[in-house]
Design an enzyme around this catalytic site. Structure first.
Site, PDB file in Angstrom:
ATOM      1  N   ARG A 108      12.630  10.205 -74.049  1.00 38.34           N
ATOM      2  CA  ARG A 108      11.826   9.075 -74.526  1.00 38.34           C
ATOM      3  C   ARG A 108      10.831   8.635 -73.447  1.00 38.34           C
ATOM      4  O   ARG A 108       9.700   8.272 -73.738  1.00 38.34           O
ATOM      5  CB  ARG A 108      12.740   7.904 -74.932  1.00 38.34           C
ATOM      6  CG  ARG A 108      13.593   8.159 -76.181  1.00 38.34           C
ATOM      7  CD  ARG A 108      12.721   8.359 -77.410  1.00 38.34           C
ATOM      8  NE  ARG A 108      11.758   7.296 -77.550  1.00 38.34           N
ATOM      9  CZ  ARG A 108      11.979   6.130 -78.158  1.00 38.34           C
ATOM     10  NH1 ARG A 108      13.149   5.896 -78.716  1.00 38.34           N
ATOM     11  NH2 ARG A 108      11.037   5.199 -78.228  1.00 38.34           N
ATOM     12  N   GLN A 126       9.530   8.362 -80.840  1.00 34.02           N
ATOM     13  CA  GLN A 126      10.818   9.043 -80.988  1.00 34.02           C
ATOM     14  C   GLN A 126      10.593  10.509 -81.354  1.00 34.02           C
ATOM     15  O   GLN A 126      11.206  11.410 -80.791  1.00 34.02           O
ATOM     16  CB  GLN A 126      11.653   8.352 -82.076  1.00 34.02           C
ATOM     17  CG  GLN A 126      12.987   9.027 -82.314  1.00 34.02           C
ATOM     18  CD  GLN A 126      13.914   8.915 -81.122  1.00 34.02           C
ATOM     19  OE1 GLN A 126      14.177   7.817 -80.639  1.00 34.02           O
ATOM     20  NE2 GLN A 126      14.418  10.038 -80.627  1.00 34.02           N
ATOM     21  N   ARG A 161       6.893  -3.201 -81.539  1.00 34.49           N
ATOM     22  CA  ARG A 161       7.938  -2.814 -82.511  1.00 34.49           C
ATOM     23  C   ARG A 161       7.950  -3.915 -83.562  1.00 34.49           C
ATOM     24  O   ARG A 161       8.210  -5.083 -83.239  1.00 34.49           O
ATOM     25  CB  ARG A 161       9.288  -2.695 -81.814  1.00 34.49           C
ATOM     26  CG  ARG A 161      10.455  -2.592 -82.751  1.00 34.49           C
ATOM     27  CD  ARG A 161      11.730  -2.177 -82.048  1.00 34.49           C
ATOM     28  NE  ARG A 161      11.680  -0.761 -81.720  1.00 34.49           N
ATOM     29  CZ  ARG A 161      12.750  -0.018 -81.396  1.00 34.49           C
ATOM     30  NH1 ARG A 161      13.951  -0.560 -81.348  1.00 34.49           N
ATOM     31  NH2 ARG A 161      12.621   1.264 -81.126  1.00 34.49           N
ATOM     32  N   CYS A 176      18.538   9.900 -82.903  1.00 41.00           N
ATOM     33  CA  CYS A 176      17.632   9.052 -82.112  1.00 41.00           C
ATOM     34  C   CYS A 176      18.390   7.963 -81.355  1.00 41.00           C
ATOM     35  O   CYS A 176      17.882   7.444 -80.366  1.00 41.00           O
ATOM     36  CB  CYS A 176      16.585   8.432 -83.028  1.00 41.00           C
ATOM     37  SG  CYS A 176      17.288   7.433 -84.346  1.00 41.00           S
ATOM     38  N   HIS A 235       8.207   6.085 -86.497  1.00 42.56           N
ATOM     39  CA  HIS A 235       8.662   5.937 -85.098  1.00 42.56           C
ATOM     40  C   HIS A 235       8.093   7.118 -84.304  1.00 42.56           C
ATOM     41  O   HIS A 235       8.823   8.023 -83.890  1.00 42.56           O
ATOM     42  CB  HIS A 235      10.195   5.940 -85.086  1.00 42.56           C
ATOM     43  CG  HIS A 235      10.806   5.411 -83.822  1.00 42.56           C
ATOM     44  ND1 HIS A 235      10.071   4.917 -82.763  1.00 42.56           N
ATOM     45  CD2 HIS A 235      12.118   5.284 -83.453  1.00 42.56           C
ATOM     46  CE1 HIS A 235      10.890   4.526 -81.812  1.00 42.56           C
ATOM     47  NE2 HIS A 235      12.122   4.744 -82.194  1.00 42.56           N
ATOM     48  N   ASP A 286      20.375   9.858 -88.430  1.00 42.62           N
ATOM     49  CA  ASP A 286      20.060   8.516 -87.947  1.00 42.62           C
ATOM     50  C   ASP A 286      20.976   7.551 -88.704  1.00 42.62           C
ATOM     51  O   ASP A 286      21.631   7.939 -89.684  1.00 42.62           O
ATOM     52  CB  ASP A 286      18.567   8.200 -88.215  1.00 42.62           C
ATOM     53  CG  ASP A 286      18.133   6.830 -87.700  1.00 42.62           C
ATOM     54  OD1 ASP A 286      18.832   6.254 -86.835  1.00 42.62           O
ATOM     55  OD2 ASP A 286      17.084   6.321 -88.170  1.00 42.62           O
TER      56      ASP A 286
HETATM   57  N1   CP Z   1      15.859   5.386 -80.573  1.00 39.16           N
HETATM   58  C1   CP Z   1      15.396   4.158 -80.308  1.00 39.16           C
HETATM   59  O1   CP Z   1      14.267   3.803 -80.647  1.00 39.16           O
HETATM   60  O2   CP Z   1      16.272   3.350 -79.660  1.00 39.16           O
HETATM   61  P1   CP Z   1      16.085   1.789 -79.422  1.00 39.16           P
HETATM   62  O3   CP Z   1      16.126   1.128 -80.790  1.00 39.16           O
HETATM   63  O4   CP Z   1      17.235   1.373 -78.554  1.00 39.16           O
HETATM   64  O5   CP Z   1      14.768   1.537 -78.761  1.00 39.16           O
HETATM   65  N1  NVA Z   2      15.992   3.886 -88.367  1.00 47.46           N
HETATM   66  C1  NVA Z   2      16.429   3.085 -87.252  1.00 47.46           C
HETATM   67  C2  NVA Z   2      15.953   3.687 -85.986  1.00 47.46           C
HETATM   68  C3  NVA Z   2      16.415   2.978 -84.741  1.00 47.46           C
HETATM   69  C4  NVA Z   2      15.851   3.572 -83.490  1.00 47.46           C
HETATM   70  C5  NVA Z   2      15.926   1.673 -87.414  1.00 47.46           C
HETATM   71  O1  NVA Z   2      14.789   1.481 -87.830  1.00 47.46           O
HETATM   72  O2  NVA Z   2      16.698   0.741 -87.128  1.00 47.46           O
END
Ligand code: CP
Ligand code: NVA
Length: 306
Positions: free
Chosen positions: A287, A131, A101, A259, A128, A219
């Site tokens: 997930r 997701q 990430r 999400c 993502h 989101d």
């Molecule tokens: N939806 C999602 O990616 O959640 P987290 O940021 O908690 O991993």
């Molecule tokens: N758009 C959000 C998604 C979190 C799962 C972010 O990038 O923080």
């Protein structure tokens, strides 16, 4: 030959279809899950916070018989203590899968270029994909066939929206996205997903987007790394909260998706996310199933075709 999964763009429609079918089969009958990572493991590097992604990825690796090893930003020092390429080569010297990430999608590209083991995107500034696979699984469980369904996305044209648009393009769904000016899905992504047929329409009016939708998705307005802009974004996104009134313009049996993490009273009203149309816990649970099938696909992309 293995494959990376930096974006859903690497998938063809049959890949996506077989991933969804397999994920649902494995969810229903866990004894079918092969020990693809027996004697091996996967590293997951998180340069931003995570609950769902870390939990589901680690559980997925363990379910495939492997050892998950997660690292926080400070432990690895991506770009400071060590380059993305050197981190990837180190992981590849010991483990069979690398997932990360990252703030900059280019870090994933550099990792993937440096090693032969699969590199998996656990969320970047651009996309993502895991997701979106979980979102598709949730839609399949609710509707069966996806083709012809319409998803309304109300909010920021961000990483989650981009992957959702690509997921729609892979499954014959359409997406209507409503965003304030300056927060739309990037034009190159709109052109990409609309290359073969019109999948995505970018609108400014949430009401127009949700009309006749089978699902309404939102989101956060401020993604991780954008915290300095949160006040400005709160102002820009005024009128973009998914309320019960807005949901009433979607189909009567429309589902609500998010999400997570969610901010009740910002992008979604509490009575929507906690109400009967919400499928967010099913989505969160998927997930794990999405991560498991994604790892399996990366290890052997043709192995899932039935
Ligand atoms: N939806 C999602 O990616 O959640 P987290 O940021 O908690 O991993
Ligand atoms: N758009 C959000 C998604 C979190 C799962 C972010 O990038 O923080």
């Amino acid at each position: 030959m293995s494959s990376d999964l930096l974006d859903l763009t690497v998938l063809q429609r049959p890949d996506c279809a077989s991933m969804l079918t397999t994920a649902i089969e494995w969810k229903g009958e866990p004894s079918l899950v092969p020990a693809l990572l027996a004697g091996d493991g996967a590293a997951a590097i998180f340069t931003k916070p995570s609950l769902r992604t870390r939990m589901s990825f680690e559980a997925a690796v363990a379910s495939l018989g492997g050892l998950p090893i997660s690292f926080s930003a400070g432990e690895v020092g991506l770009g400071g203590r060590e380059t993305a390429a050197d981190i990837a080569c180190t992981v590849a010297s010991t483990l069979g899968v690398l997932a990360a990430r990252v703030h900059h999608h280019s870090d994933l590209v550099q990792m993937a270029a440096a090693v032969d083991i699969p590199v998996i995107n656990l969320l970047s500034d651009e996309s993502h994909p895991l997701q979106a696979l979980a979102d598709l699984l949730t839609c399949v469980e609710n509707w069966g066939a996806l083709s012809g369904r319409k998803i309304a996305y109300v909010g920021d044209g961000n990483n989650v929206a981009v992957s959702l648009a690509r997921a729609c393009a892979l499954t014959g769904m359409t997406m209507s996205c409503a965003s304030p000016p300056g927060y739309e899905i990037p034009p190159d992504i709109i052109a990409e997903v609309n290359a073969e047929s019109i999948v995505l329409e970018q609108l400014a009016d949430p009401l127009a987007a949700v009309t006749n939708a089978d699902a309404v998705y939102t989101d956060v307005w401020t993604s991780m790394g954008q915290e300095d802009e949160s006040q400005q974004r709160r102002t820009a996104f005024e009128g973009f909260m998914v309320t019960a009134e807005l949901m009433s313009h979607a189909k009567p049996d429309a589902i609500f998706l998010h999400c997570l993490p969610a901010h009740r009273g910002e992008e979604v009203a509490a009575d929507v996310i906690d109400g009967p149309q919400s499928r967010v816990w099913q989505q969160a649970g998927n997930r794990f199933h999405a991560a498991r099938v994604a790892i399996a696909w990366c290890l052997d992309p043709s192995g899932l075709i039935q």
